[in-house]
Design an enzyme around this catalytic site. Structure first.
Site, mmCIF file in Angstrom:
data_model
loop_
_atom_site.group_PDB
_atom_site.id
_atom_site.type_symbol
_atom_site.label_atom_id
_atom_site.label_comp_id
_atom_site.label_asym_id
_atom_site.label_seq_id
_atom_site.Cartn_x
_atom_site.Cartn_y
_atom_site.Cartn_z
ATOM 1 N N GLY A 75 0.807 -1.298 0.046
ATOM 2 C CA GLY A 75 -0.055 0.131 0.078
ATOM 3 C C GLY A 75 0.869 1.143 -0.052
ATOM 4 O O GLY A 75 0.275 2.350 -0.053
ATOM 5 N N TRP A 77 2.616 2.972 -2.409
ATOM 6 C CA TRP A 77 2.185 3.923 -3.620
ATOM 7 C C TRP A 77 0.771 4.434 -3.423
ATOM 8 O O TRP A 77 0.597 5.920 -3.558
ATOM 9 C CB TRP A 77 2.210 3.219 -4.817
ATOM 10 N N ASP A 94 -4.499 -6.499 -5.878
ATOM 11 C CA ASP A 94 -3.564 -7.200 -5.498
ATOM 12 C C ASP A 94 -4.032 -8.588 -5.242
ATOM 13 O O ASP A 94 -5.057 -8.796 -4.769
ATOM 14 C CB ASP A 94 -2.572 -6.634 -4.424
ATOM 15 N N ASP A 110 -6.980 -11.253 -8.891
ATOM 16 C CA ASP A 110 -5.959 -11.326 -9.590
ATOM 17 C C ASP A 110 -6.133 -10.357 -10.979
ATOM 18 O O ASP A 110 -7.100 -10.556 -11.595
ATOM 19 C CB ASP A 110 -5.911 -12.657 -10.478
ATOM 20 N N ASP A 134 3.466 -1.353 -9.792
ATOM 21 C CA ASP A 134 4.561 -1.890 -9.216
ATOM 22 C C ASP A 134 4.637 -3.450 -9.034
ATOM 23 O O ASP A 134 5.159 -4.320 -8.249
ATOM 24 C CB ASP A 134 4.476 -1.348 -7.616
ATOM 25 N N LYS A 174 6.959 -0.663 -13.094
ATOM 26 C CA LYS A 174 8.035 -1.151 -12.935
ATOM 27 C C LYS A 174 8.398 -2.257 -14.237
ATOM 28 O O LYS A 174 7.645 -3.022 -14.527
ATOM 29 C CB LYS A 174 8.051 -2.212 -11.541
#
EC number: 2.1.1.166
Length: 234
Positions: A75, A77, A94, A110, A134, A174
């Protein structure tokens, strides 16, 4: 401590049942200034500073009103967005459970599931003007395999961004060392005014992670479904 002396780091003793790798990880965590800073400032992880530094360089959070956080756990970000832009609507997703964050809608599911994109847009109530990811695949220790699995998530996140973002919106994700693969990079450059790679100072020097930052979304690519059509409503 005399001037010029280096601070003495916390030494971790090898405990029974703890591997050398886990001992090194624990030692690194205990001596990491970003970990200590995150605890002091109330962020859930040191990763918060990666977004803070990317925002300082690229102005990612300027004027945002609707944000999607892919791979939100734990959490950090979402906390940064909430602190810097308290009026923004934020939805995170997530596989892992995430402790509640005031003002943030959290979905434990998912992202690769067929229904996930529509659920995100439905919960957000609008097309996003920032999609941030991320996400990284669980590593198996084989560099090429780990790279391919994570790039699959990057591609899925980028596809979601290009299908849902408002014109002028941004996407940050990322990636691994070497950056975005050529095919995806061409797609991003066609869809956004600027596309750059960056490694924020808080990203560990030994880490293979980089971030791709795409800004100035030009609009929906031809043949894609607009964000309103992803909600699953008829």
């Amino acid at each position: 401590m005399a001037r010029g002396d280096k601070p003495i780091g916390t030494r971790v003793r090898t405990a029974r049942g703890r591997t050398a790798q886990s001992t090194r990880w624990l030692s690194r965590q205990l001596n990491d200034p970003y970990v200590k800073r995150a605890k002091a400032e109330g962020y859930r992880s040191r990763a918060a500073y990666k977004l803070i530094e990317l925002d300082e360089k690229f102005g990612l959070l300027k004027g945002v009103r609707h944000v999607v956080d892919l791979g939100v756990a734990p959490g950090g970000w979402a906390q940064v967005v909430r602190k810097k832009v308290p009026q923004a609507a934020i939805v995170g997703i997530d596989l892992l459970p995430v402790e509640p964050i005031a003002g943030v809608t959290l979905l434990q599911m998912d992202f690769m599931a067929d229904e996930a994109p529509g659920r995100l847009i439905a919960e957000l109530g609008s097309a996003p003007d920032l999609v941030m990811s991320d996400m990284a695949a669980n590593t198996v220790g084989h560099q090429q395999t780990d790279h391919l699995r994570t790039m699959g998530l990057v591609e899925a996140a980028a596809d979601f961004a290009m299908r849902t973002l408002k014109p002028g919106g941004a996407f940050v994700s990322k990636v691994f060392a070497g950056g975005t693969d050529d095919a995806l990079l061409r797609q991003l450059k066609a869809a956004f005014r600027t596309v750059k790679h960056a490694k924020p100072p808080s990203s560990r020097k030994g880490s293979v992670e980089w971030f791709v930052v795409a800004q100035g979304f030009k609009g929906q690519p031809q043949g894609s479904a607009p964000a309103d059509d992803l909600s699953g409503e008829n």
